[in-house]
Each structure stands twice: as structure tokens, then as C-alpha cells.
Design a protein around this motif. Structure first.
Motif, short mmCIF file in Angstrom:
data_model
loop_
_atom_site.label_atom_id
_atom_site.label_comp_id
_atom_site.label_asym_id
_atom_site.label_seq_id
_atom_site.Cartn_x
_atom_site.Cartn_y
_atom_site.Cartn_z
N SER A 46 70.16 8.03 50.01
CA SER A 46 68.76 8.24 49.63
C SER A 46 68.03 6.91 49.48
O SER A 46 66.86 6.78 49.89
CB SER A 46 68.69 9.03 48.32
N THR A 47 68.71 5.90 48.92
CA THR A 47 68.08 4.58 48.78
C THR A 47 67.78 3.97 50.14
O THR A 47 66.70 3.41 50.37
CB THR A 47 69.01 3.65 47.98
N ILE A 48 68.74 4.09 51.07
CA ILE A 48 68.52 3.57 52.43
C ILE A 48 67.32 4.26 53.07
O ILE A 48 66.44 3.61 53.67
CB ILE A 48 69.78 3.77 53.29
N LEU A 49 67.25 5.59 52.96
CA LEU A 49 66.15 6.34 53.56
C LEU A 49 64.81 5.95 52.93
O LEU A 49 63.80 5.82 53.64
CB LEU A 49 66.39 7.84 53.41
N LEU A 100 66.30 5.31 63.97
CA LEU A 100 67.13 6.52 63.95
C LEU A 100 68.62 6.17 63.89
O LEU A 100 69.40 6.86 63.22
CB LEU A 100 66.84 7.38 65.18
N LEU A 101 69.02 5.09 64.56
CA LEU A 101 70.41 4.66 64.52
C LEU A 101 70.79 4.20 63.13
O LEU A 101 71.89 4.52 62.63
CB LEU A 101 70.64 3.54 65.55
N VAL A 102 69.91 3.46 62.48
CA VAL A 102 70.16 2.99 61.12
C VAL A 102 70.34 4.17 60.17
O VAL A 102 71.17 4.15 59.26
CB VAL A 102 69.02 2.08 60.64
N ILE A 103 69.57 5.24 60.39
CA ILE A 103 69.67 6.43 59.54
C ILE A 103 70.90 7.26 59.91
O ILE A 103 71.59 7.79 59.03
CB ILE A 103 68.40 7.28 59.68
N ALA A 104 71.21 7.36 61.19
CA ALA A 104 72.27 8.26 61.65
C ALA A 104 73.66 7.80 61.22
O ALA A 104 74.49 8.63 60.82
CB ALA A 104 72.21 8.40 63.17
N LEU A 105 73.95 6.51 61.31
CA LEU A 105 75.30 6.03 61.03
C LEU A 105 75.76 6.38 59.61
O LEU A 105 76.82 7.00 59.43
CB LEU A 105 75.38 4.54 61.30
N LEU A 110 78.62 10.09 55.76
CA LEU A 110 78.58 10.91 54.55
C LEU A 110 78.97 12.36 54.85
O LEU A 110 79.70 12.99 54.08
CB LEU A 110 77.18 10.86 53.93
N LEU A 111 78.50 12.89 55.99
CA LEU A 111 78.85 14.28 56.34
C LEU A 111 80.35 14.46 56.48
O LEU A 111 80.92 15.45 56.00
CB LEU A 111 78.15 14.66 57.65
#
Length: 268
Positions: A46-49, A100-105, A110-111
Motif C-alpha cells: 500500500s505504501t508503494i502504491l 505498471l512493472l513497478v506495481i506488478a512485481l 504478495l499474491l
């Protein structure tokens, strides 16, 4: 301060005050304090996002303000005209792809982390009903139903819409496999401070896991619209030390053996 005051009031009324028990707080603007590694990772993501979102907002706002100042009608009565800019077109394709790559990794990491554990020391089976929960401890040979405590039966210190007649007692520091299903419609077993929210689907067995890091009482609710009493399916988990958990399980089994009833658990 509000949490400390609540604990002090509870202790003053002679009720058991569990340290750092987590529950909804009026006008809260953040997550409940993390009580599991899964919830800690959710907070980090959440902090990253939020950093990415704020950076995009600041950039877009700055570009918009600059365009309004630099290219307004007063400064440019005859607007410049062009049809293509190769650099800009590459930039507005490459930059969003990198974002999007920064968010996806971290999201995929986490998933996979929260999906299941290979080192579970015990199993808890959860079954959703209209409108209550059933819990099965196969390793301890215990079963019980947990239903909401109605408003007129609440005791001082108990939370409205979150208190159940029987608590789910679990040990602290133990990886617990959680199996989930339902016998009527889709429900969702969600405990925010533990970072768990998994659907219970009729005819299907879903799996997740939790490891509670500190003692306390943790509250949740059904998070899938399941009927007229959807809002009256609370979850109440009491986390205790491992020795206390085994003592609770032994005492519960003995109590029901004496009454010659099928084990249904209960509060210790």
C-alpha cells in the motif's frame, strides 16, 4: 491514546483486557495495526502504491499548470500546430509501462506469499452459512458454530455487530492452514488485521493461511453480499500463547466428553 483508554476502561470493568486487540475505530484513515506477516506485506505494498499515485498526481498537476501558464490565449494568440512528436509518443508509452512493472512485481510476490503455506502446524476449516460460521479443528477434534450476539444480549465491553457467542481460539506464532467452503451461497471470511479475505464457495474448498504474531482479539465480518443478514456474520478470533491454546482444547474436549455431546467448542 484512544486504544489505551479503551483498554483501561475494559480492565476497570473487570473484563479481560487483551493487549493491542484490533477492531474498527471511528473515522480511521489507515489499516488496522498488522498482526500477521501477510498484513505487514499488504501495508508495505500500500505504501508503494501511494508513493506511485502521489508522484503521478504531482507530475500531472505540474504539467497541467505549466501548460495553462505557458500556452494560454494571452501568451499565445496564434497557437502552434504540429502533428507528431516521436520522443513524446515513446515517453508516454514507456513510462506507464515502467510504472505498471513497478506495481506488478511486488503485487505478484504478495499474491504468491499469501496463497498458502507449506509449513502449517495445524488446520482450521471454516464453513459459511446463512448467516453464521462453522469452525472445525480437525487436529484437535473440535467443532462449533459461531453466531452473532444480538444487541439485547451484549455485555459491557462487547462490540456491537462484531461479537460472537463463541470465539475462534488460535495459537500465536503458529502457521495455520485455513480451508474455506460454504453450504448455501458465497460468503467471504475476512479479518482485516490478519490480512485475510477469502471467499467461501459452495462445492469448492479454498485455502489460505495465517500466522498471528501477537495475542489479542481480532474481529472481522463476512465481506461478500450473501443475503438479508449479510451484515450480521461477524468473526471473532482470540489469539493466545501456544500452551494456553492446547489447554483450551483439552478443557473443551473434556467438557463435552462429560456431557456426552459431540464436541462443539466454546469459550474458556
Amino acid at each position: 491514546m484512544r486504544r489505551l483508554a479503551s483498554v483501561a476502561v475494559t480492565a476497570g470493568m473487570g473484563l479481560p483486557a487483551l493487549a493491542l486487540a484490533d477492531q474498527p475505530i471511528p473515522w480511521a484513515t489507515n489499516f488496522q495495526p498488522a498482526a500477521s506477516p501477510t498484513m505487514e506485506h499488504i501495508g508495505e505494498l500500500s505504501t508503494i502504491l501511494n508513493v506511485v499515485i502521489i508522484a503521478i498526481m504531482v507530475l500531472v498537476t505540474a504539467l497541467l499548470a505549466w501548460c495553462m501558464w505557458r500556452y494560454n490565449a494571452r501568451r499565445n494568440p496564434v497557437p502552434a500546430q504540429w502533428s507528431h512528436n516521436t520522443f513524446i509518443e515513446i515517453a508516454w508509452t514507456a513510462i506507464p509501462a515502467l510504472i505498471l512493472l513497478v506495481i506488478a512485481l511486488p503485487s505478484f510476490r504478495l499474491l504468491y506469499f499469501m496463497d498458502r503455506t507449506q509449513e502449517a502446524e495445524m488446520t482450521l476449516k471454516v464453513t459459511g452459512h446463512q448467516w453464521y460460521w462453522s469452525y472445525d479443528y480437525p487436529d484437535q477434534n473440535l467443532q462449533f458454530d459461531a453466531m452473532i450476539v444480538s444487541d439485547d444480549e451484549l455485555q459491557p465491553g462487547q462490540l456491537r455487530l462484531l461479537t460472537t457467542d463463541r470465539e475462534v481460539v488460535l495459537p500465536v506464532g503458529v502457521p495455520i492452514r485455513v480451508l474455506l467452503t460454504a453450504d448455501d451461497v458465497i460468503h467471504s471470511w475476512a479479518v482485516p488485521s490478519l490480512g485475510v479475505k477469502t471467499d467461501t464457495v459452495p462445492g469448492r474448498l479454498n485455502e489460505t493461511w495465517i500466522r498471528i504474531d501477537r495475542p489479542g482479539t481480532y474481529y472481522g465480518q463476512c465481506s461478500e453480499l450473501c443475503g438479508v443478514n449479510h451484515g450480521f456474520m461477524p468473526i471473532m478470533i482470540r489469539a493466545v500463547e501456544k500452551q494456553q491454546f492446547h489447554a483450551w482444547a483439552d478443557e473443551t474436549r473434556a467438557r463435552f466428553a462429560q456431557s456426552q455431546q459431540k464436541p462443539k467448542g466454546g469459550k474458556s
